[in-house]
Every structure is written in structure tokens, then in C-alpha cells.
Design a protein around this motif. Structure first.
Motif, PDB file in Angstrom:
ATOM      1  N   VAL A 150       0.749  -1.193   0.041  1.00 42.07           N
ATOM      2  CA  VAL A 150      -0.026   0.087   0.069  1.00 42.07           C
ATOM      3  C   VAL A 150       0.794   1.156  -0.099  1.00 42.07           C
ATOM      4  O   VAL A 150       1.782   1.219   0.733  1.00 42.07           O
ATOM      5  CB  VAL A 150      -0.891  -0.039   1.410  1.00 42.07           C
ATOM      6  N   ASP A 151       0.709   2.107  -0.715  1.00 39.78           N
ATOM      7  CA  ASP A 151       1.374   3.505  -1.084  1.00 39.78           C
ATOM      8  C   ASP A 151       1.160   4.375   0.332  1.00 39.78           C
ATOM      9  O   ASP A 151       0.098   4.143   1.113  1.00 39.78           O
ATOM     10  CB  ASP A 151       1.148   4.201  -2.073  1.00 39.78           C
ATOM     11  N   ALA A 152       2.178   5.046   0.643  1.00 38.19           N
ATOM     12  CA  ALA A 152       2.037   5.943   1.980  1.00 38.19           C
ATOM     13  C   ALA A 152       0.781   6.629   2.217  1.00 38.19           C
ATOM     14  O   ALA A 152       0.082   6.603   3.268  1.00 38.19           O
ATOM     15  CB  ALA A 152       3.248   6.765   2.205  1.00 38.19           C
ATOM     16  N   GLU A 153       0.286   7.407   1.252  1.00 34.84           N
ATOM     17  CA  GLU A 153      -0.903   8.032   1.160  1.00 34.84           C
ATOM     18  C   GLU A 153      -2.307   7.214   1.322  1.00 34.84           C
ATOM     19  O   GLU A 153      -3.091   7.734   2.393  1.00 34.84           O
ATOM     20  CB  GLU A 153      -1.148   8.996   0.049  1.00 34.84           C
ATOM     21  N   ARG A 154      -2.345   6.318   0.838  1.00 33.08           N
ATOM     22  CA  ARG A 154      -3.410   5.239   0.810  1.00 33.08           C
ATOM     23  C   ARG A 154      -3.395   4.884   2.463  1.00 33.08           C
ATOM     24  O   ARG A 154      -4.485   4.623   3.073  1.00 33.08           O
ATOM     25  CB  ARG A 154      -3.330   3.953  -0.001  1.00 33.08           C
ATOM     26  N   LEU A 155      -2.155   4.189   2.919  1.00 31.21           N
ATOM     27  CA  LEU A 155      -1.923   3.952   4.533  1.00 31.21           C
ATOM     28  C   LEU A 155      -2.419   4.740   5.190  1.00 31.21           C
ATOM     29  O   LEU A 155      -3.287   4.581   6.282  1.00 31.21           O
ATOM     30  CB  LEU A 155      -0.734   3.294   4.568  1.00 31.21           C
ATOM     31  N   ARG A 156      -1.958   6.154   5.010  1.00 33.79           N
ATOM     32  CA  ARG A 156      -2.509   7.398   5.746  1.00 33.79           C
ATOM     33  C   ARG A 156      -4.092   7.243   5.939  1.00 33.79           C
ATOM     34  O   ARG A 156      -4.613   7.509   6.932  1.00 33.79           O
ATOM     35  CB  ARG A 156      -1.784   8.424   5.282  1.00 33.79           C
ATOM     36  N   THR A 157      -4.740   7.003   4.814  1.00 37.61           N
ATOM     37  CA  THR A 157      -5.995   7.341   4.625  1.00 37.61           C
ATOM     38  C   THR A 157      -6.747   5.925   5.664  1.00 37.61           C
ATOM     39  O   THR A 157      -7.776   6.101   6.201  1.00 37.61           O
ATOM     40  CB  THR A 157      -6.750   7.291   3.330  1.00 37.61           C
ATOM     41  N   ILE A 158      -6.249   4.890   5.227  1.00 38.77           N
ATOM     42  CA  ILE A 158      -6.645   3.709   5.790  1.00 38.77           C
ATOM     43  C   ILE A 158      -6.781   3.671   7.366  1.00 38.77           C
ATOM     44  O   ILE A 158      -7.604   3.415   8.222  1.00 38.77           O
ATOM     45  CB  ILE A 158      -6.038   2.396   5.227  1.00 38.77           C
ATOM     46  N   ALA A 159      -5.543   4.177   7.898  1.00 34.03           N
ATOM     47  CA  ALA A 159      -5.360   4.076   9.354  1.00 34.03           C
ATOM     48  C   ALA A 159      -6.433   5.205   9.932  1.00 34.03           C
ATOM     49  O   ALA A 159      -7.124   4.936  10.972  1.00 34.03           O
ATOM     50  CB  ALA A 159      -3.998   4.626   9.682  1.00 34.03           C
ATOM     51  N   LEU A 160      -6.500   6.527   9.354  1.00 35.52           N
ATOM     52  CA  LEU A 160      -7.259   7.427  10.065  1.00 35.52           C
ATOM     53  C   LEU A 160      -8.819   6.998   9.808  1.00 35.52           C
ATOM     54  O   LEU A 160      -9.568   6.996  10.676  1.00 35.52           O
ATOM     55  CB  LEU A 160      -6.856   8.512   9.301  1.00 35.52           C
ATOM     56  N   ASP A 161      -9.328   6.182   8.707  1.00 38.55           N
ATOM     57  CA  ASP A 161     -10.668   5.814   8.592  1.00 38.55           C
ATOM     58  C   ASP A 161     -10.799   4.830   9.581  1.00 38.55           C
ATOM     59  O   ASP A 161     -11.717   4.562  10.333  1.00 38.55           O
ATOM     60  CB  ASP A 161     -10.866   5.206   7.266  1.00 38.55           C
ATOM     61  N   LEU A 162      -9.863   3.820   9.687  1.00 39.80           N
ATOM     62  CA  LEU A 162     -10.046   2.376  10.505  1.00 39.80           C
ATOM     63  C   LEU A 162     -10.162   2.792  12.153  1.00 39.80           C
ATOM     64  O   LEU A 162     -11.210   2.461  12.778  1.00 39.80           O
ATOM     65  CB  LEU A 162      -8.730   1.714  10.508  1.00 39.80           C
TER      66      LEU A 162
END
Length: 97
Positions: A58-70
Motif C-alpha cells: 500500500v502506498d504511504a498516502e493510501r495507508l494514511r487514509t486507511i489508518a485514519l478511517d479505521l
């Protein structure tokens, strides 16, 4: 593998410290298959809960979004974390394993 770290800070009904294992179970319960989460870590501190979200491919920006949403989802669905608000990501790091 990448690691994103998100803080949960108390607001309203959330009182720290809470049990780390219970928080970890609560975060896992909020994980969706599309989140691509491989591992989670939780550290309860005096004034915040730090959640580590680990994922590969997962690219860094996508992981940032996933983590915040989770973490936001977990706070909204769980009586244990209700009253917690998520801070912006503390960091996203590449881990060499």
C-alpha cells in the motif's frame, strides 16, 4: 511493509488509561477486508492511545487514509472508545523486514 501511527485523544466520555488488549480487539473488530491491514499495535499512554497500523503493498498516502478511517470507525462503533477523537497521523514509515 509500512507502518502508520494514529493517536486517539480523550474527549467526552473516554477516560484513560484503558486496557491495551481491549483496545486492540476493538480496533481489529473495525478492520474491513479492503483495509489490507496485516498487523496492529496499541500503546495506551497517559494522555493518548497510539495505534500502529501495518500493511504491505500500500502506498504511504493510501495507508494514511486507511489508518485514519479505521481508527475513526473504531471510535464511532465501540463503547470503549466512544468519546475518543483521532488526531492526524503521527507518521507513516517504511519498514524493512
Amino acid at each position: 511493509m509500512r507502518l502508520a501511527m494514529v493517536s486517539i485523544v480523550p474527549s467526552g466520555d473516554l477516560v484513560l488509561p484503558v486496557n491495551e488488549a481491549a483496545v486492540l480487539d476493538t480496533i481489529w473488530a473495525a478492520v474491513l477486508p479492503e483495509d489490507l491491514v496485516e498487523h496492529l499495535s496499541v500503546r495506551v499512554l497517559q494522555c493518548e492511545i497510539v495505534v500502529g497500523v501495518f500493511a504491505a503493498m500500500v502506498d504511504a498516502e493510501r495507508l494514511r487514509t486507511i489508518a485514519l478511517d479505521l481508527v475513526t470507525r473504531a471510535c464511532e462503533m465501540s463503547p470503549l472508545l466512544r468519546g475518543g477523537i483521532t488526531c492526524r497521523n503521527r507518521s507513516v514509515a517504511n519498514l524493512l523486514l
